[in-house]
Design an enzyme around this catalytic site. Structure first.
Site, PDB file in Angstrom:
ATOM      1  N   GLY A  11      -4.801  -1.524   1.961  1.00 42.74           N
ATOM      2  CA  GLY A  11      -5.726  -2.666   3.398  1.00 42.74           C
ATOM      3  C   GLY A  11      -6.909  -2.354   3.531  1.00 42.74           C
ATOM      4  N   LEU A  18      -8.806  -3.926   4.158  1.00 46.37           N
ATOM      5  CA  LEU A  18      -9.989  -5.599   2.970  1.00 46.37           C
ATOM      6  C   LEU A  18     -11.229  -5.478   3.383  1.00 46.37           C
ATOM      7  CD1 LEU A  18      -6.458  -7.481   3.335  1.00 46.37           C
ATOM      8  CD2 LEU A  18      -6.879  -5.774   1.699  1.00 46.37           C
ATOM      9  N   HIS A  49     -10.637  -7.037  -2.945  1.00 51.52           N
ATOM     10  CA  HIS A  49      -9.325  -7.123  -2.235  1.00 51.52           C
ATOM     11  C   HIS A  49      -9.490  -9.147  -1.937  1.00 51.52           C
ATOM     12  CE1 HIS A  49      -9.033  -3.545  -0.606  1.00 51.52           C
ATOM     13  NE2 HIS A  49      -8.002  -3.078  -1.392  1.00 51.52           N
ATOM     14  N   GLY A  62      -6.939  -4.954  -9.668  1.00 55.12           N
ATOM     15  CA  GLY A  62      -8.584  -5.031 -10.366  1.00 55.12           C
ATOM     16  C   GLY A  62      -8.679  -3.605 -11.158  1.00 55.12           C
ATOM     17  N   LYS A  97     -11.019  -1.984 -11.041  1.00 52.82           N
ATOM     18  CA  LYS A  97     -12.359  -1.098 -10.652  1.00 52.82           C
ATOM     19  C   LYS A  97     -11.693   0.253 -10.839  1.00 52.82           C
ATOM     20  CE  LYS A  97     -13.377   1.293  -6.637  1.00 52.82           C
ATOM     21  NZ  LYS A  97     -12.636   2.115  -6.370  1.00 52.82           N
ATOM     22  N   ASP A  98      -9.813  -0.147 -10.745  1.00 56.20           N
ATOM     23  CA  ASP A  98      -8.943   1.121 -10.259  1.00 56.20           C
ATOM     24  C   ASP A  98      -8.540   1.492 -12.265  1.00 56.20           C
ATOM     25  OD1 ASP A  98      -8.467   2.163  -7.748  1.00 56.20           O
ATOM     26  OD2 ASP A  98      -8.761   0.305  -7.573  1.00 56.20           O
ATOM     27  N   VAL A 155     -16.185  -6.283  -8.111  1.00 59.44           N
ATOM     28  CA  VAL A 155     -16.656  -6.332  -7.492  1.00 59.44           C
ATOM     29  C   VAL A 155     -17.917  -5.553  -7.033  1.00 59.44           C
ATOM     30  CG1 VAL A 155     -16.697  -8.223  -5.144  1.00 59.44           C
ATOM     31  CG2 VAL A 155     -15.237  -8.010  -6.685  1.00 59.44           C
TER      32      VAL A 155
HETATM   33  P1  AMP Z   1      -5.901  -0.386  -3.055  1.00 60.55           P
HETATM   34  O1  AMP Z   1      -6.191  -1.129  -1.246  1.00 60.55           O
HETATM   35  O2  AMP Z   1      -7.843   1.082  -2.876  1.00 60.55           O
HETATM   36  O3  AMP Z   1      -5.561   0.096  -3.171  1.00 60.55           O
HETATM   37  O4  AMP Z   1      -6.886  -1.385  -3.504  1.00 60.55           O
HETATM   38  C1  AMP Z   1      -6.003  -2.874  -4.018  1.00 60.55           C
HETATM   39  C2  AMP Z   1      -6.212  -3.705  -5.722  1.00 60.55           C
HETATM   40  O5  AMP Z   1      -7.468  -4.228  -5.077  1.00 60.55           O
HETATM   41  C3  AMP Z   1      -6.254  -2.486  -6.555  1.00 60.55           C
HETATM   42  O6  AMP Z   1      -5.925  -3.442  -7.522  1.00 60.55           O
HETATM   43  C4  AMP Z   1      -7.858  -1.903  -6.391  1.00 60.55           C
HETATM   44  O7  AMP Z   1      -8.119  -2.437  -7.846  1.00 60.55           O
HETATM   45  C5  AMP Z   1      -8.192  -3.751  -6.448  1.00 60.55           C
HETATM   46  N1  AMP Z   1      -9.563  -3.006  -5.524  1.00 60.55           N
HETATM   47  C6  AMP Z   1     -10.189  -2.417  -4.881  1.00 60.55           C
HETATM   48  N2  AMP Z   1     -11.505  -2.552  -4.962  1.00 60.55           N
HETATM   49  C7  AMP Z   1     -12.132  -3.695  -5.896  1.00 60.55           C
HETATM   50  C8  AMP Z   1     -13.059  -4.240  -6.144  1.00 60.55           C
HETATM   51  N3  AMP Z   1     -14.400  -3.297  -5.917  1.00 60.55           N
HETATM   52  N4  AMP Z   1     -12.783  -4.813  -7.394  1.00 60.55           N
HETATM   53  C9  AMP Z   1     -12.002  -5.459  -7.602  1.00 60.55           C
HETATM   54  N5  AMP Z   1     -10.801  -4.572  -7.151  1.00 60.55           N
HETATM   55  C10 AMP Z   1     -10.547  -4.063  -6.276  1.00 60.55           C
END
Ligand code: AMP
Length: 288
Positions: A31, A33, A37, A147, A149-150, A176
Site C-alpha cells: 500500500g 501506492l 507501484h 520492482g 527497486k527491491d 521509478v
Molecule cells: P512495497 O509496497 O514497497 O512492498 O512494493 C511493492 C512492489 O512495488 C515491489 O515489487 C517493489 O519493488 C515495487 N516498487 C516499490 N517502489 C518502486 C519504485 N520506485 N520503482 C519500481 N517499483 C517499485
C-alpha cells in the site's frame, strides 16, 4: 474495480475472470501506492484482462524494532490510485485472514536471504517469501510483477518461483525515480526536506560508479570506492552496505564479468533507504 478482504472472495472473483477467458497479472504491495507501484499495475493491465493488486502490510517481514506500526496506511486513497492505474481487483486482507491462529509454516530461500539487506534484517526475506508464496497460491496469476527497486527481493522471489515450481512468470520492472533521482518509496515520506535533499546523493553515488563502469572499469573495489566517495562527505548518511554482487546468485565478485548488482542501504536519521543499479557487461552500460 472489484474489492475483496477475504481469500474466498478473492478466489471467487479471480475464478470468474478466468472463466471469462482473462489472463491474470498480479502486483503484491504494502500500500501507500506511488508511481513505482502504478508502473507495475499499468504494465500488468496492458498485458492482462485481469490485474490483481494486493495491499497487505505484512508483519512477518518487519523486525521487532522496525516501522510496522508507523508504516503509512491509506486504503481509500490506494483504491483510487489502483483503479486509476487499471487494477481489476484490490485484495486487502487483514492480518488474521493471512495469519490465522496456529499459523506455523514458513518458506525460506537459503543463503540469498542472509546477505545485503538480510544481514541487517534477520528474518525479513523469510517473511517476504512466505507471504508472497501464500498470495501466489490465492491469486494463481500468470505473471507476477515486481520492482527492481527491491532488487534482492526480486532475485529471491524469482529463485523461490523456480525452486518450488510455482508456475508463474516473473517480470521485474525498472525503478521509478523522482526528478532528483531518488527512488520512489513509501518510506520517503518519513524524510524532512533536508534529509530528502541528502537522499539524492544515493543515486549520484550509484551513477558515479555506473559511469565509471561504462568507461570500462570492471574492478569491483574501484567501482565501490568511487560510489562510496560520494557518500563519505555526507554526515547525515550512515552507509549500512554498498556492494557489488552477481545479479543472480548474489555471490561476491572481484571483477564484473556477468550482470552484477551494485546495491546500497543507508540510514538518513531514522529512515532506512535502499537503491541499486545493474551493471551489464553485455551492453557495457548500467540500468538504473
Ligand atoms: P512495497 O509496497 O514497497 O512492498 O512494493 C511493492 C512492489 O512495488 C515491489 O515489487 C517493489 O519493488 C515495487 N516498487 C516499490 N517502489 C518502486 C519504485 N520506485 N520503482 C519500481 N517499483 C517499485
Amino acid at each position: 474495480m472489484e474489492f475483496a478482504e477475504s481469500k474466498s472472495e478473492a478466489r471467487r472473483l479471480i475464478a470468474r475472470a478466468r472463466a471469462d477467458g482473462k489472463t491474470v497479472g498480479f502486483v503484491p504491495t504494502m500500500g501507500a501506492l506511488h508511481r513505482g507501484h502504478t508502473s507495475l499495475i499499468e504494465a500488468s493491465s496492458s498485458e492482462h484482462g485481469y490485474t490483481v493488486v494486493s495491499i497487505f502490510v505484512n508483519p512477518t517481514q518487519f523486525g521487532p524494532n522496525e516501522d510496522l506500526d508507523r508504516y503509512p496506511r491509506d486504503l481509500k486513497r490506494d483504491l483510487e490510485t489502483a483503479e486509476g492505474a487499471g487494477a481489476s481487483l484490490v485484495f486487502a486482507p487483514s492480518v488474521e485472514e493471512m495469519y490465522p491462529a496456529g499459523f506455523t509454516t514458513f518458506v525460506e530461500v537459503s543463503a540469498l536471504g542472509d546477505v545485503l539487506c538480510g544481514a541487517s534484517r534477520p528474518g525479513h526475506f523469510r517473511g517476504v517469501t512466505t507471504v508472497v508464496a501464500k498470495l501466489l497460491n490465492i491469486v494463481r496469476p500468470d505473471v507476477l510483477y515486481l520492482g527492481r527497486k527491491d532488487a534482492q527481493q526480486a532475485i529471491i522471489l524469482s529463485r523461490m518461483v523456480r525452486d518450488l515450481d510455482l508456475g508463474v512468470k516473473v517480470r521485474v520492472m525498472p525503478t521509478v525515480r523522482g526528478p532528483d533521482g531518488v527512488a520512489l518509496s513509501s518510506r520517503n515520506g518519513y524524510l524532512s526536506a533536508e534529509q530528502r535533499a541528502c537522499a539524492s546523493r544515493l543515486f549520484e553515488s550509484l551513477s558515479k560508479a555506473g559511469h565509471l563502469f561504462e568507461a570500462g572499469e570492471r574492478d569491483v573495489s574501484r567501482l565501490v570506492s568511487a560510489a562510496r566517495a560520494v557518500l563519505d562527505g555526507e554526515r547525515e548518511i550512515a552507509v549500512e552496505y554498498l556492494e557489488v554482487r552477481d545479479a543472480e546468485s548474489l555471490s561476491e565478485l572481484s571483477r564484473v564479468e556477468d550482470r552484477a548488482l551494485l546495491a546500497l542501504a543507508v540510514r538518513i536519521g531514522d529512515t532506512r533507504l535502499i537503491d541499486n543499479i545493474i551493471l551489464d557487461p553485455g551492453t557495457g552500460s548500467f540500468e538504473a
